[in-house]
Design an enzyme around this catalytic site. Structure first.
Site, PDB file in Angstrom:
ATOM      1  CE  LYS A  71      -3.892   1.717   2.862  1.00 43.95           C
ATOM      2  NZ  LYS A  71      -4.670   1.441   4.094  1.00 43.95           N
ATOM      3  CB  SER A 122      -8.089   3.133   3.046  1.00 40.56           C
ATOM      4  OG  SER A 122      -7.183   2.580   3.995  1.00 40.56           O
ATOM      5  CB  SER A 132      -8.016   0.087   5.815  1.00 39.65           C
ATOM      6  OG  SER A 132      -8.821   1.222   5.774  1.00 39.65           O
TER       7      SER A 132
HETATM    8  N1  GLN Z   1     -12.797   3.105   6.720  1.00 38.81           N
HETATM    9  C1  GLN Z   1     -12.185   3.565   7.923  1.00 38.81           C
HETATM   10  C2  GLN Z   1     -11.915   5.047   7.833  1.00 38.81           C
HETATM   11  O1  GLN Z   1     -12.276   5.597   6.873  1.00 38.81           O
HETATM   12  C3  GLN Z   1     -10.941   2.786   8.207  1.00 38.81           C
HETATM   13  C4  GLN Z   1      -9.757   3.253   7.486  1.00 38.81           C
HETATM   14  C5  GLN Z   1      -8.559   2.437   7.774  1.00 38.81           C
HETATM   15  O2  GLN Z   1      -8.634   1.364   8.398  1.00 38.81           O
HETATM   16  N2  GLN Z   1      -7.415   2.950   7.373  1.00 38.81           N
HETATM   17  O3  GLN Z   1     -11.382   5.643   8.697  1.00 38.81           O
END
Ligand code: GLN
Length: 482
Positions: free
Chosen positions: A76, A151, A175
C-alpha cells in the site's frame, strides 16, 4: 497450464520452495508480474507506482533463500519504500521518495521477498472504497463497476486478480479486512504492536496496524511470521515472542469455543444473515461450539472510532505544512499563506473533513464532551472484549454489513461510508487481532467474508480458524475473469 491456473499455483509458499530449490527463477516471476500488471491493471487501477526497473532492483537486492525466497508482493502506498515513490494517494506527497524502507519492507526483503509495486488507497488511508485517491478509484476484480473496499483497495485487488500472491495494507478501522471481504481474499489485522509501524505514514497511531492480504491462510501465516516482532525503531512494538504461525495451522477447530455477539448479525439483510448463519453451521461441523456473548457497548464503536481516529489524524497530519513535510504552494507567500495554501491545495475533501472534525473534537471546551467521552467508551469496549474472551476462544462476526457496493454509491454520503466499518472498527479500538476469510459468494456473484476476532496475540488461533474455514468452502482463489 493456463495463465490463470499458473497464477493460482503461485502461492508464496510454493514460490519460495521452488526458488530455493532451484526449479523456478525469480527473474521469470518478474516477467510474469510485468505481464499480469500489463494485462489486468488497466481494468483495475490497483497499482499507483509500478516501474519494472525499480522492481528488478528490489528483486536483485534480496536473497534467493529464506521463508519468502523470490516472492513478489505489493505494498500500500502509505508504507515507505526506499528511493521509490510513497505518496499516500495525496497531492501533498506528490513525487515524495522515502530515504528509508519501512521495517516490514526490510524484513520481507531479508526473507527473500521483493516489492513489485505500490498500490492505491484512499488518501492517507481515510475511506472505505479507494475512491478518495488523487489517482482515481480502483475497481473490484469480481465486478469492475464496484469498489474493492478501502482504504487498502489496491492491495486487495492486486491479490484477488492474481497479480501477486500477497500484499501489505494498513488497518486503522478495517482497511485490510473490509477490502479483503469485498475482494474474496484473506485479510489479517494483527494485534496492535505485533508488527512494527516504523515507516507507515501515521493516520491514527493508537489504531493503526500493518496487515496482510493473501489467497490462503498459510501464506498469511508465513508473511506474519516474517514481519512480526519487536523493532527498536518502533517503541510501541511488542516484546512478546513470535510463535511459529504455521506450526498449528492444520489443527482444526475441534473443541474451540466460538462466540457470536448478540445484536450484530440479526439485523443484516436476508442474504448476509443467512450466509453468516451458514458459516456458523460450518464452524459447528468442524467441531467448534457456538455460544452467545454480550458486548453491550459495541454499538457505540463507529461513533467512538470516528472521534478518536479523526482527533489523532488531525494531530498526525499537522506536519504536512509545505515546510517540514509536503508539497509547498508556489508564489510569493507569507508564512501563514504558505501553510494555508499548501494544505488547501494538497489535501482532498475527505482528509480536510477529518482534520476539521478531529480538531473540533480536541478543541478546548469540547475535549471532555467528545474526546474524553470517546476514550471512556473505548476503555469499556476493551473491557467487554476481555470479559468475553474468558468464556470463548474467539468471536465470529460478519466482516461487512453488505457485499461490495457500486462505485459512486456512497461517495456523497460520508456517514453511509463510515457505517461500512461497523464490524471492523471494534477490533482496532480494543487493539485485538482479527482476520477476514472468504466464506461465501452472494447470489449476485460477489464475495462475502467471515471475520474472526481473538484476544491480544491470538493470531495463531485466528489463522487456524481461517485455515479450517478455507478447507471447507471451495471458492475461487482468483476473481473469475482474471
Ligand atoms: N474506513 C475507515 C476510515 O475511513 C478505516 C480506514 C482504515 O482502516 N485505514 O477511517
Amino acid at each position: 497450464m493456463s495463465d490463470r491456473a499458473s497464477a493460482e499455483a503461485r502461492s508464496a509458499e510454493s514460490i519460495s520452495r521452488n526458488v530455493a530449490g532451484g526449479s523456478l527463477r525469480a527473474e521469470d516471476l518478474l516477467d510474469e508480474v510485468v505481464s499480469r500488471i500489463g494485462a489486468s491493471d488497466p481494468k483495475l487501477g490497483a497499482f499507483v507506482h509500478f516501474d519494472p526497473t525499480e522492481a528488478r532492483g528490489a528483486l536483485e537486492r534480496c536473497p534467493r533463500e529464506g521463508k519468502l525466497a523470490g516472492v513478489p508482493f505489493a505494498a500500500k502506498d502509505n508504507i515507505s519504500t526506499r528511493g521509490t515513490l510513497t505518496t499516500c494517494a495525496s497531492r501533498i506527497l506528490e513525487g515524495y521518495r522515502s530515504p528509508t524502507d519501512a521495517t516490514v519492507i526490510s524484513r520481507l526483503a531479508g526473507a527473500g521477498a521483493w516489492v513489485a509495486g505500490k498500490t492505491n488507497l484512499d488518501e492517507f488511508a481515510m475511506g472505505s472504497s479507494t475512491e478518495h485517491s488523487v489517482f482515481g478509484p480502483t475497481s473490484n476484480p469480481w465486478d469492475t463497476s464496484r469498489v474493492p473496499g478501502g482504504s487498502s483497495g489496491g492491495s486487495a485487488a492486486a491479490v484477488a486478480a492474481g497479480i501477486v500472491p500477497f500484499a501489505l495494507g494498513s488497518d486503522t478501522g478495517g482497511s485490510v479486512r473490509q477490502p479483503a471481504s469485498f475482494c474474496g481474499v484473506v485479510g489479517l489485522k494483527p494485534t496492535w504492536g505485533r508488527v512494527s509501524r516504523s515507516g507507515l505514514v501515521a493516520f491514527a497511531s493508537s489504531l493503526d496496524q500493518i496487515g496482510v492480504f493473501s489467497r490462503s491462510a498459510r501464506d498469511c501465516a508465513r508473511v506474519l511470521g516474517v514481519i512480526a516482532g519487536h523493532d527498536p525503531l518502533d517503541s510501541t512494538s511488542s516484546l512478546e515472542a513470535v510463535p511459529d504461525y504455521e506450526e498449528r495451522l492444520e489443527q482444526g477447530l475441534g473443541g474451540v469455543r466460538v462466540g457470536v455477539v448478540d445484536g450484530t448479525w440479526e439485523s443484516l439483510d436476508a442474504e448476509m444473515r443467512s450466509s453468516f448463519e451458514r458459516s456458523l453451521g460450518i464452524l459447528r461441523s468442524l467441531g467448534a461450539t457456538i455460544d452467545r456473548v454480550a458486548l453491550p457497548s459495541l454499538g457505540l464503536s463507529i461513533a467512538v472510532y470516528y472521534i478518536v481516529a479523526n482527533a489523532e489524524a488531525s494531530a498526525n497530519l499537522a506536519r504536512f505544512d509545505g515546510i517540514r513535510y509536503g508539497r509547498r504552494a508556489s508564489g510569493d507567500l507569507s508564512l501563514r499563506e504558505t501553510w494555508v495554501r499548501s494544505r488547501t491545495e494538497g489535501f482532498g475533501d475527505e482528509v480536510k473533513r477529518r482534520i476539521m472534525l478531529g480538531t473540533f473534537a480536541l478543541s478546548s471546551g469540547y475535549y471532555d464532551a467528545y474526546y474524553g467521552r470517546a476514550q471512556q467508551v473505548r476503555a469499556a469496549i476493551s473491557a467487554e472484549f476481555r470479559r468475553a474472551f474468558e468464556d470463548v476462544d474467539l468471536i465470529a462476526m460478519p466482516t461487512t454489513p453488505s457485499v461490495a457496493f457500486r462505485k459512486g454509491e456512497k461517495l456523497d454520503d460520508p456517514l453511509a461510508m463510515y457505517l461500512s466499518d461497523v464490524f471492523t472498527a471494534p477490533a482496532n479500538l480494543a487493539g485485538i487481532p482479527a482476520i477476514s476469510v472468504p466464506a461465501d459468494v452472494s447470489a449476485g456473484g460477489l464475495p462475502i467474508g467471515l471475520q474472526f476476532l481473538g484476544p491480544h496475540f491470538g493470531e495463531s488461533l485466528l489463522l487456524r480458524a481461517a485455515r479450517a474455514m478455507e478447507s471447507e468452502v471451495s471458492l475461487p482463489r482468483i476473481a473469475p475473469g482474471f
